[in-house]
Design an enzyme around this catalytic site. Sequence first.
Site, short mmCIF file in Angstrom:
data_model
loop_
_atom_site.label_atom_id
_atom_site.label_comp_id
_atom_site.label_asym_id
_atom_site.label_seq_id
_atom_site.Cartn_x
_atom_site.Cartn_y
_atom_site.Cartn_z
N GLU A 23 90.86 14.41 27.76
CA GLU A 23 91.97 15.03 28.48
C GLU A 23 93.25 14.47 27.87
O GLU A 23 93.58 13.30 28.04
CB GLU A 23 91.93 14.71 29.98
N GLY A 65 93.13 10.34 21.52
CA GLY A 65 91.93 11.16 21.59
C GLY A 65 91.29 11.36 20.23
O GLY A 65 90.06 11.35 20.09
N CYS A 114 100.68 14.59 32.40
CA CYS A 114 100.20 15.54 31.40
C CYS A 114 100.50 16.98 31.82
O CYS A 114 100.61 17.86 30.97
CB CYS A 114 98.71 15.36 31.17
N GLY A 127 94.46 10.45 27.76
CA GLY A 127 95.59 9.81 27.09
C GLY A 127 96.23 10.74 26.08
O GLY A 127 96.19 11.97 26.22
N SER A 128 96.78 10.16 25.02
CA SER A 128 97.53 10.92 24.03
C SER A 128 96.60 11.65 23.06
O SER A 128 95.41 11.33 22.94
CB SER A 128 98.44 9.99 23.23
#
Length: 477
Positions: A238, A219, A272, A214-215
């Site tokens: 990630e 994170g 991403c 995610g963002s």
Amino acid sequence: MANPNSQTTISPHNQAPLCTRVYPNESELGEKLREAARAQKEWEKVDLRERIAIGRKFIEEFEKMKGDDLYLELTEQMGRPVSQVPGEIKGFLSRAQYLLSIAESSLADVSLKDTDAPGFRRYIKRVPLGIVFAIAPWNFPYLTSMNPVLPAILAGNAVLLKPSPQTPLTAERFARALVNAGVPEGVIQVLHLSPILTSYVVRHELVDFVSFTGSVVGGQAVERAAVEAPGFKGVALELGGKDPAYVRADADLDFTIAELVDGAMFNSGQSCCSIERIYVHESVYDKFVEGYVDIVKQYKLGDPTKSDTNLGPVVSIASAERIKRQVTDAVKAGAKALIPEDLFPIAQQNNAYVAPQVLVDVDHTMDVMMDETFGPVVGIQKVSSDEEAVRLMNDSPYGLTASIWTNAAENPGSEKAFLQMVDQLNTGTVFLNRCDSVDPALSWTGVKNSGRGVSLSKFGYDQLTRPKSVHMKIKTK
């Protein structure tokens, strides 16, 4: 007013409520965790080859779900054109097939027989971590959840899968196919959680590992919760990207332009590893920009449930407003927008549609070249050398992928230049003449604000297990 005890998915293309899920309370959540712990102890006793056989049966079970209902369901949840959804499902299943094909070798004991002294035997086992909490995003919900979920289960772990509130139905389908294939219900559980409950699970003593996609902000929240937890649990993150491409003077322009348009615009730029900034050698810059703009103007932005749409809305009105603001700020700072907005009249202030945009006269003082956009927008900057391109590509808080476009087939010097740049670029993956692609045989990883940890390949299995050394002295006389 939003109900704090539930979540409702809003379809991006029409802003209509799609489905609602009620959150468990902490007591109910605690029982689910205990159920996972009990199930995991039994699951790790199942022979690896039997677990792999169940994994192959999972593919058969999910294949039965394929069809228009599955494709439209994902489109209604996150807005990707329905014609493009089959590609994710195909990738989801082929990724599963590859991960199954390497499971036995990746999880096998490491023998040290060749260096054992007489009377000794030593080896290293790969043992499961226990309970893995996988937090998946909405942009490619099937593909991204595959990365931790199937390898973790094959390795003998139990998995708690938390999907994004935007795509709750994807995790439910995934889990249903696994259970139908023979995975015990306690080994794979789907949890719909609020941010507070998510932190509760991250911190819970029964959770051994957290895999988050995610963002950067998300994170950071996960990592803080894990640090506050008792013990020292593993965390894989990630996160975002601001992935660059560099077009060298000898690139095959027709091929490169088409690939980089798709790399920037597919899924409305919501990946991403989407291409978000392009550096083009000055000798081919004008021709590249002209060709790039010509293709972007041909996109059909519209209702993603219609088969002829090839560019859908972004995930939310809030996301659309953020993307448009980034473009407006760049233009105010001196950038030039090359795509007339009136070509895409559906993009309005009160909806989630964003007109694709190509910006030139950009530089690294602008957010559009430094901050993740996650939308159908790309900045193109002229460079004079490989050295300048590498410097600009590395001038980023992110480091997920980078791509270089050059004619290595006909120019041996171009392949040599590429390999030199591979060593100079600070990213998890470097592509030659391709982009926005994930190969399950290769490790998927990032540096800087793109996160840490690894999924896919053999190394993905290493992350979801721990080594246990066995040291035997058999002869005592």
